[in-house]
Design an enzyme around this catalytic site. Structure first.
Site, short mmCIF file in Angstrom:
data_model
loop_
_atom_site.label_atom_id
_atom_site.label_comp_id
_atom_site.label_asym_id
_atom_site.label_seq_id
_atom_site.Cartn_x
_atom_site.Cartn_y
_atom_site.Cartn_z
N GLU A 73 4.40 9.19 6.07
CA GLU A 73 5.51 8.90 5.16
C GLU A 73 6.58 9.99 5.24
OE1 GLU A 73 5.62 5.99 3.93
OE2 GLU A 73 3.54 5.48 4.41
N MET A 128 0.80 -1.23 0.00
CA MET A 128 0.00 0.00 0.00
C MET A 128 0.83 1.28 0.00
SD MET A 128 -2.87 -1.37 -0.05
CE MET A 128 -3.64 -2.88 0.45
N ALA A 129 1.90 1.31 0.79
CA ALA A 129 2.73 2.50 0.85
C ALA A 129 4.14 2.10 1.23
CB ALA A 129 2.18 3.49 1.88
ZN LIG Z 1 5.28 3.58 7.79
#
Ligand SMILES: [Zn+2]
Length: 948
Positions: free
Chosen positions: A337, A299-300
């Protein structure tokens, strides 16, 4: 050195390889139509100073990680003489180790040499979301706006965490070693190319291809290396940073829908400078990109300077941005992030066992900033945090005996083979980590904590070497001159479970009062199963004037006596501590109620108190009569004229939980009708049920006020309706509501009330005609029923919480139709179950029957139980014959019937003839389960009798 992590059952290369990489120069050749990338790498290999023993020997052999790489050549070049020393290599596909050998001793220059390897790397083709995106992967896609029908756009990207860098280039793929990287990509000229750092040079070749060389990275681990290339669109901006004064270019890349990424770019632009300020440490790179990808298994991924995120998470059309929840979740994700660029990338954790901390820290700090800016102003007291995060984490830890200390958990996951990030990521430790950080922040204060973190991140050695979270807390503690910080962190990561703090008030001969706090581990196992070591609990004591007690902040011993203080109202103010509180003196409940009456108690505090009481009640180990006393005191106060219960009230949440407990008691009260229950029943009715009923302003319908009424208020109203289901006022109200529910007008009955309206209707149902009417509503094929469904869907704003479909209507009717006390209708219900035995949730009918079977008076009650018993024993053999598909239904029916029949020896004897049945159901053990449930009910009733 104390790296204890074990990967694939082997020791780490970082520990026993005589040389380690200090710099990688990687060249990759990307062809859109090829599944291999022709590649070469030059690695600066340096002596491993962690390996003193072999330093004197001549070096002829060393190892690297390599997976799915086709090696063509390996050699060492002496840069002075240009002499090539050819190496032999051997690959072990089980351990992914590449052993390189030289016939003669490898010459070092200034403690290092240059290793060259030529190889092919594999490019994975991704077609669906099931395909794992690790290493280098490629996907073809078609733009929504595209006129051609061929998916002829190409995206190539990478994912290295936790250890897939070794499928891209030979390396030491462990987070305990940090190196610099320089990447060169050769791609078709029309491709956009992105990597960790900005572009250093570009050379267009005659062949229509471009060679792009990126700048050298700062020291980092292989797991945050990354690149992307392909047919991207982009939007860009730049931001001036407050500490470095540098202008940092920002860019968002997406294969499609680039217009919908403006919010992402804006959010980065807003928060990157705030983070530089927070850390007082310049952003470590010269640019930052977000790359949105059509596929991404994790996902990230926070690659240094090049965050990649699954596309649909951040391409946000205006209607999505208009939703507060969606907007806040996106900001959370983006800022999380961004935090990683400093903590996780610039600062690296030396082992995957600390991944939970890396993630907790990023989420915690993102939430701190989002709260400060007002983008998510009350995150820490929101439902999203307190209910969905904190309480679930605590309940999980209590009910799941296998949840070990964070340290043990992390080590366990490290002992098995690490394949995906999820193998080393423990959701529970992550969630608990956020709570620990939040408590710490509140205890030492924002400014001091920030100062400690700033000192840590500005210490160069913490960048050049990978660290352990404990290193950080030790250094933060010594900066702030407090040993408590390291101890606090150690306590919470070593001790499993949740603490319970008992609070008592003691009065001495001179009428001086003191508070006595005692802490233990809250658990349900055997007494000697687990050590009961005191935790480091931040107390968050709330004083009468609304301030927090700064004298009694941290509770680290078994007991704490607080003298000379009179104004304590409650502990765990705002629910920010990771512990439960049991208030065990009337005085304490009196001061809580005093605050309530003055409208000074906040909604979160009431909710927290109620949640704790709820978890003690019915629990053999923790329930005390005083909890009932307290509960009733608070509920009576909430009923009093001084408290306004309307749309503006903050008390609905807490009341909701309190009424849950009352509903439980109401049910048990019926089970034990004959055990001197009259007093309890009368008290509840006169002191709780009726006063709350009178306090509510029951509207004719809800079409006008609906917008202002919260789900919690509606749920409380529903509970109060349920408790008063025999009361004339409610019966009359519900008659109207019932008709409107079925026939409209639109938006007049909120979905939250449907169940209770049905309970009231069914409890008072006397004719077969009424019964048949309800049965008919369950007919999915009828046109008028479709209208009812449509009508209910329109009544629901909250589609997340209530999924409204036809089964919802059916379930509500099944759950309630058994509430009738009419004998003839009960017979009908039992027959109906039998006739529809295969249909979904048919056993729900017994829920109402269970409620009422013991509630009837004397003989009728006996007769009811007898007929249920007979019905069950007669039909059970036939159900068993139908086979496995009925197994769960039979189990559920049995559990309820066993509770209804309640401890009858003759019945148990009859059950023994079903021993060895073809479905393998152990009826006797189900019988003991039902009995245990009844015993916990008995416990409640006994204590209730003491206080009422
Ligand atoms: Zn993270």
């Amino acid at each position: 050195m104390s790296v204890q992590a074990i990967t694939n059952g082997m020791s780490l290369l970082t520990l026993d390889n005589p040389v380690l990489p200090s710099h990688y120069e990687i060249k990759l050749n990307l062809e859109p139509n090829s599944v291999t990338a022709k590649s070469s790498i030059k690695i600066t290999m340096s002596k491993n100073d962690k390996m003193v023993a072999s330093a004197k020997e001549d070096l002829k052999q060393f190892r690297l990680h390599s997976k799915d790489l086709k090696i063509a050549n390996a050699f060492i070049v002496d840069e002075d003489s240009n002499k090539k020393l050819l190496l032999k290599w051997k690959e072990d596909v089980n351990t992914n180790l590449l052993t390189l050998n030289s016939e003669e001793a490898i010459p070092f220059k200034d403690n290092h040499f240059f290793l060259h390897i030529e190889y092919d790397a594999t490019v994975k083709i991704i077609k669906t979301h099931e395909d794992k995106t690790y290493g280098i992967f490629k996907t073809n896609f078609m733009k929504q706006s595209s006129e051609s029908s061929i998916a002829d756009n190409v995206i190539i990207s990478t994912h290295c965490q936790p250890s897939y860098a070794k499928t891209i280039f030979p390396c030491v793929d462990e987070p305990s070693i940090k190196t610099s990287f320089q990447l060169t990509l050769e791609t078709p000229s029309q491709f956009k190319t992105i990597s960790n750092t900005g572009i250093k040079s570009e050379e267009k070749l005659k062949s229509g291809r471009t060679v792009t060389t990126f700048k050298t990275t700062p020291l980092m681990s292989t797991s945050v290396f990354g690149f992307a290339a392909g047919d991207f669109d982009f939007i860009k901006s730049e931001v001036e940073m407050p500490i470095s004064k540098k202008k940092i270019p920002l860019c968002v890349y997406a294969p499609d829908n680039i217009d919908f990424t403006v919010f992402t770019l804006d959010t980065i632009q807003k928060y990157l400078p705030l983070l530089e300020n927070y850390f007082n440490k310049e952003y470590p790179l010269d640019k930052l990109d977000f790359v949105l990808l059509p596929f991404l298994s994790d996902m990230a991924m926070e690659n240094f300077g090049m965050v990649s995120i699954l596309m649909n998470h951040l391409t946000l059309p205006p209607q999505a941005l208009a939703n507060d929840n969606i907007r806040e979740q996106c900001q959370q994700l983006i800022v999380h992030e961004l935090v990683h660029q400093w903590f996780g990338n610039f600062i690296t954790y030396e082992s995957w066992e600390y991944l939970w901390f890396n993630e907790s820290f990023a989420t915690w700090l993102a939430s701190v900033l989002l709260t400060e800016t007002g983008d998510s102003p009350s995150y820490w007291t929101s439902n999203a945090y307190l209910q969905q995060h904190m309480y679930i984490t605590m309940e999980n830890e209590i009910s799941n005996p296998s949840i070990l200390s964070i340290i043990e958990q992390s080590k366990r996951s490290m002992n098995s083979e690490i394949i995906e990030t999820s193998d080393v990521f423990n959701a529970h430790s992550y969630a608990k980590g956020i709570a620990i950080l939040r408590s710490l922040q509140l205890t030492i204060g924002d400014e001091l904590l920030k100062k400690g973190i700033q000192t840590f991140i500005n210490d160069e050695k913490n960048h050049t070497h990978s660290i352990k979270p404990m290193d950080m807390w030790t250094q933060v503690g010594s900066t702030l001159k407090s040993a408590n910080i390291a101890n606090y962190f150690a306590s919470w990561s070593r001790l499993q479970g949740v603490p319970i703090v008992h609070v008592e008030v003691e009065t001495d001969g001179n009428n001086e009062i003191s508070y006595k706090l005692t802490q233990h581990r809250y658990y349900h196992g055997e007494q000697d199963e687990i050590e009961d070591i005191p935790y480091h609990i931040p107390l968050f004591i709330l004083n009468e004037d609304g301030s927090e007690d700064r004298n009694n902040v941290l509770f680290t011993d078994r007991t704490l006596i607080i003298n000379g203080k009179k104004d304590l109202v409650l502990l765990n103010h705002n629910g920010q501590g990771y512990y439960k509180v049991s208030y065990e003196s009337e005085t304490l409940y009196d001061s809580i109620c005093k605050q309530l009456l003055a409208n000074k108690l906040n909604g979160v505090d009431l909710f927290t108190i109620m949640k704790d009481i709820k978890s003690f009640i019915g629990d053999e180990k923790y329930q005390k009569p005083i909890h009932f006393d307290g509960l009733f005191k608070i509920l009576r106060t909430l009923c009093s004229p001084e408290i306004q219960l309307d749309e503006t009230s903050v008390y609905w949440y807490g009341l909701n939980v309190g009424l849950d407990i009352i509903q439980k008691i109401d049910r048990y009260e019926r089970t034990f009708k004959n055990v001197s229950m009259d007093k309890i029943s009368q008290t509840l009715t006169s002191e709780i049920f009726i006063p709350f009923m009178n306090k509510i302003d029951w509207p004719k319908d809800f079409s006008k006020i609906k917008e202002n009424v919260s789900t919690e208020q509606l749920e409380c109203m529903s509970q109060i309706m349920f408790l008063n289901r025999q009361h004339g006022t409610i019966i009359k109200k519900c008659d109207t509501y019932f008709q409107k529910m079925l026939n409209g007008p639109k938006q007049c009955i909120p979905i939250e009330l449907v169940n209770s309206i049905l309970t009231v209707y069914c409890s008072n149902m006397t004719s077969l005609k009424q019964w048949k009417k309800l049965i008919n509503v369950m007919d999915e094929t009828s046109e008028s029923n479709k209208e009812i469904l449509q009508h209910l869907i329109e009544n629901s704003d909250n589609l997340n919480k209530y999924e409204i479909n036809f089964q919802f209507i059916k379930n509500s009717i099944l759950e309630n139709i058994g509430f009738t006390s009419k004998e003839e209708l009960m017979e009908r219900n039992l027959r109906y179950i039998n006739e529809h035995i295969g249909s979904m949730n048919i056993e729900y009918i017994l829920i109402g029957i269970n409620y009422n079977s013991n509630g009837g008076d004397g003989d009728a009650n006996e007769k009811n139980i007898k007929s249920i018993e007979e019905w069950y024993l007669t039909n059970l053999p036939n159900w068993i014959k139908i086979g496995m598909k009925l197994k769960n239904t039979i189990k559920n029916i049995s559990l309820i019937v066993f509770q209804i029949v309640n401890n009858k020896k003759s019945f148990v004897d009859k059950l023994t003839r079903f021993k060895g049945n073809s479905l393998g159901i152990d009826f006797i053990s189900y019988y003991s389960l039902a009995t245990a449930e009844i015993n916990s009910q008995k416990l409640i009733i006994e204590d209730l009798n003491k206080v009422l």
